[in-house]
Motif scaffolding. Structure first.
Motif, PDB file in Angstrom:
ATOM      1  N   UNK A 119      57.994  41.179   3.221  1.00 29.56           N
ATOM      2  CA  UNK A 119      56.194  41.853   4.276  1.00 29.56           C
ATOM      3  C   UNK A 119      55.540  41.700   2.583  1.00 29.56           C
ATOM      4  N   UNK A 120      55.995  42.533   1.607  1.00 26.24           N
ATOM      5  CA  UNK A 120      55.138  42.440   0.912  1.00 26.24           C
ATOM      6  C   UNK A 120      54.286  41.542   0.249  1.00 26.24           C
ATOM      7  N   UNK A 121      54.432  40.442   0.087  1.00 28.05           N
ATOM      8  CA  UNK A 121      54.561  39.645  -0.756  1.00 28.05           C
ATOM      9  C   UNK A 121      53.349  39.354   0.771  1.00 28.05           C
ATOM     10  N   UNK A 122      53.207  38.462   1.301  1.00 26.27           N
ATOM     11  CA  UNK A 122      52.513  37.991   2.696  1.00 26.27           C
ATOM     12  C   UNK A 122      51.145  38.667   2.384  1.00 26.27           C
ATOM     13  N   UNK A 123      50.981  40.084   2.069  1.00 24.98           N
ATOM     14  CA  UNK A 123      49.902  40.755   2.163  1.00 24.98           C
ATOM     15  C   UNK A 123      49.472  41.214   0.470  1.00 24.98           C
ATOM     16  N   UNK A 159      56.717  41.144  15.623  1.00 27.61           N
ATOM     17  CA  UNK A 159      56.708  41.034  13.947  1.00 27.61           C
ATOM     18  C   UNK A 159      56.755  39.876  13.688  1.00 27.61           C
ATOM     19  N   UNK A 160      56.379  38.386  13.944  1.00 30.13           N
ATOM     20  CA  UNK A 160      56.464  37.180  14.009  1.00 30.13           C
ATOM     21  C   UNK A 160      54.747  36.920  14.006  1.00 30.13           C
ATOM     22  N   UNK A 161      54.367  37.512  15.359  1.00 34.06           N
ATOM     23  CA  UNK A 161      53.051  37.334  15.510  1.00 34.06           C
ATOM     24  C   UNK A 161      52.031  38.127  14.200  1.00 34.06           C
ATOM     25  N   UNK A 162      52.228  39.173  13.435  1.00 33.83           N
ATOM     26  CA  UNK A 162      51.545  40.016  12.364  1.00 33.83           C
ATOM     27  C   UNK A 162      51.989  39.348  11.339  1.00 33.83           C
ATOM     28  N   UNK A 163      52.903  39.253  10.803  1.00 34.55           N
ATOM     29  CA  UNK A 163      53.194  37.691   9.915  1.00 34.55           C
ATOM     30  C   UNK A 163      53.102  36.496   9.757  1.00 34.55           C
ATOM     31  N   UNK A 164      52.843  36.651  11.243  1.00 39.14           N
ATOM     32  CA  UNK A 164      51.918  34.878  11.336  1.00 39.14           C
ATOM     33  C   UNK A 164      51.212  34.842  10.688  1.00 39.14           C
ATOM     34  N   UNK A 165      50.283  35.375  11.539  1.00 41.53           N
ATOM     35  CA  UNK A 165      48.979  35.482  11.140  1.00 41.53           C
ATOM     36  C   UNK A 165      48.112  35.985   9.557  1.00 41.53           C
ATOM     37  N   UNK A 287      44.032  23.042  12.778  1.00 42.38           N
ATOM     38  CA  UNK A 287      44.841  23.418  14.720  1.00 42.38           C
ATOM     39  C   UNK A 287      46.369  24.662  14.526  1.00 42.38           C
ATOM     40  N   UNK A 288      45.764  25.300  14.198  1.00 39.82           N
ATOM     41  CA  UNK A 288      46.926  26.778  13.848  1.00 39.82           C
ATOM     42  C   UNK A 288      46.826  27.982  15.740  1.00 39.82           C
ATOM     43  N   UNK A 289      45.557  28.568  15.586  1.00 41.27           N
ATOM     44  CA  UNK A 289      45.546  29.387  16.562  1.00 41.27           C
ATOM     45  C   UNK A 289      45.087  29.481  18.271  1.00 41.27           C
ATOM     46  N   UNK A 290      45.346  30.116  19.078  1.00 41.23           N
ATOM     47  CA  UNK A 290      44.638  30.039  20.161  1.00 41.23           C
ATOM     48  C   UNK A 290      44.691  31.358  21.422  1.00 41.23           C
ATOM     49  N   UNK A 291      43.612  32.004  21.301  1.00 40.23           N
ATOM     50  CA  UNK A 291      43.709  33.481  21.605  1.00 40.23           C
ATOM     51  C   UNK A 291      43.165  32.956  23.280  1.00 40.23           C
ATOM     52  N   UNK A 292      44.234  33.862  23.957  1.00 36.82           N
ATOM     53  CA  UNK A 292      43.414  34.381  25.549  1.00 36.82           C
ATOM     54  C   UNK A 292      43.992  35.556  26.322  1.00 36.82           C
ATOM     55  N   UNK A 293      42.942  35.675  27.147  1.00 34.29           N
ATOM     56  CA  UNK A 293      43.456  37.241  27.554  1.00 34.29           C
ATOM     57  C   UNK A 293      43.311  38.370  26.550  1.00 34.29           C
ATOM     58  N   UNK A 294      43.137  38.068  25.655  1.00 30.65           N
ATOM     59  CA  UNK A 294      43.497  39.812  25.201  1.00 30.65           C
ATOM     60  C   UNK A 294      45.185  39.603  23.968  1.00 30.65           C
ATOM     61  N   UNK A 295      45.489  38.308  24.535  1.00 30.98           N
ATOM     62  CA  UNK A 295      47.470  38.662  24.342  1.00 30.98           C
ATOM     63  C   UNK A 295      47.601  37.984  23.074  1.00 30.98           C
ATOM     64  N   UNK A 296      48.266  39.494  21.594  1.00 28.58           N
ATOM     65  CA  UNK A 296      48.935  38.698  20.520  1.00 28.58           C
ATOM     66  C   UNK A 296      49.400  37.392  20.835  1.00 28.58           C
ATOM     67  N   UNK A 297      49.539  36.467  20.787  1.00 30.55           N
ATOM     68  CA  UNK A 297      50.154  35.420  20.280  1.00 30.55           C
ATOM     69  C   UNK A 297      49.672  34.368  19.781  1.00 30.55           C
TER      70      UNK A 297
END
Length: 371
Positions: A119-123, A159-165, A287-297
């Motif tokens: 985690x510290x490396x990612x940020x 965790x996957x969403x936050x670190x992936x983002x 082509x990496x991110x799609x957001x829909x209906x305020x869902x954290x995916x």
């Protein structure tokens, strides 16, 4: 620093301290009559915004970071902690980001030793550039899934969403730095502005690293184009929360301070939640991110159906629908948002003991307060 001095009984001050330790954010708001000569009954004759000047204090931060016992029954509120829509929306933004990334400090995550190390490396600004040796999405597609056995499925999903983002932003940064010598254009349509995720632009360290990258690469180059298009959340501005409008205006100001042109554009009728981008220097688009209906995916679109022309056509079309741009003033924003200009004005200095404390996930948008 200049501050208001508010006297109270020491036992009441202790009671405030105890309440601030409850785990919830506990704020003190103080109203100071603007015209001290005016008798209280006459305040009803004055419009509500003209009756008081408001100031705010994060009591948990105050009692944690000051020697408050030495001051007896006195509490100090910095004058730069003026409270209006602008600073209140930033407070909401900071708390949103703090809670969002707080998932990465939860007991479940701290109990996963391998994940805790990465985690510290990612940020970290420098270390995050080494997440993907190949410059592709391998950190997201092969590294992150390895932590799945350490966590329950709902926790891993968060965790996957936050670190992936954060990791995706670092991978894009790395590609940009590698192509810096010939990179001349960075244009993005940013669907984050449709939702609360707009707060990430203001207080997320990972977003700050990404935001400042184009400014560093394009510094001193007159031929460099750096543009962000932010769709407004609703088709009618009057239907959008004033808090979110204030946040988007602050994003415009912060990106401008970092050397990037930002435009608030009308919400597209189609594809509003999709990510569109164009990078020069032979990069193309991500082509990496799609957001829909305020869902954290989020998802990496392995089989992208769009080509470069589709991205450029969409970007050019949205740029024609500009509602507000970086060259415009706070007065212009107030007129567009139909609110008093004073509600969008920020103090000359960053509020102190007001936001949650900075950490590896959270960084204050100090660029907003430089005069």
């Amino acid at each position: 620093m200049p501050a208001l001095k508010f006297r109270m009984k020491f036992k009441d001050l202790q009671a405030l301290r105890d309440a601030s330790l409850s785990g919830s954010t506990f704020m003190l708001a103080l109203a100071v009559q603007k015209n001290p000569q005016q008798v209280p009954n006459d305040l009803l004759l004055v419009a509500p915004p003209d009756r008081f000047a408001w100031y705010g204090l994060n009591l948990a931060e105050y009692f944690r970071r000051t020697e408050w016992q030495r001051h007896g029954g006195t509490l100090y509120i910095p004058l730069q902690n003026s409270l209006n829509l602008a600073t209140f929306s930033l407070l909401w933004s900071a708390l949103w980001v703090s809670k969002f990334f707080g998932r990465l400090s939860s007991p479940e995550v701290l109990g996963a030793p391998k994940l805790r190390e990465v985690i510290p490396r990612v940020f970290d600004r420098r270390e995050s550039l080494r997440l993907s040796p190949t410059g592709s999405w391998d950190f997201l597609l092969t590294e992150l899934p390895r932590f799945q056995p350490e966590l329950d499925p709902p926790v891993f999903r968060d965790v996957n969403f936050r670190l992936g983002l954060a990791g995706a932003l670092s991978i894009i940064r790395k590609r940009m730095y590698e192509a810096a010598g010939c990179l001349d254009v960075v244009r993005n349509y940013c669907p984050e502005s449709l939702y609360g995720t707009a707060n990430l632009w203001l207080f997320s360290t990972a977003y700050h690293h990404f935001m400042s990258a184009t400014g560093e690469i394009g510094a001193g180059r007159h031929d460099f184009v750096s543009q962000r298009l932010l769709p407004l959340p609703e088709y009618e501005i009057s239907d959008t929360s004033r808090m979110l409008l204030s946040i988007l205006w602050h994003v415009v100001l912060r990106y401008r301070a970092l050397g990037t042109e930002v435009q608030l554009v009308a919400k597209p009728s189609k594809g509003a939640g999709e990510d569109y981008s164009y990078y020069g220097g032979g990069i193309g688009y991500f082509p990496w991110i799609t957001l829909a209906d305020d869902q954290v995916q989020w998802m990496v679109e392995m089989g992208a159906t769009r080509n470069m022309a589709d991205n450029l056509d969409f970007l050019n079309e949205q740029a024609q629908n500009r509602q507000l741009g970086s060259a415009q003033t706070v007065a212009d924003a107030a007129r567009l948002f139909q609110m008093p200009k004073s509600e969008l004005e920020l103090p000359d200095e960053c509020p102190h003991l007001f936001f949650p404390q900075e950490n590896m996930f959270l960084r204050y948008p100090t660029e907003l307060f430089r005069r």
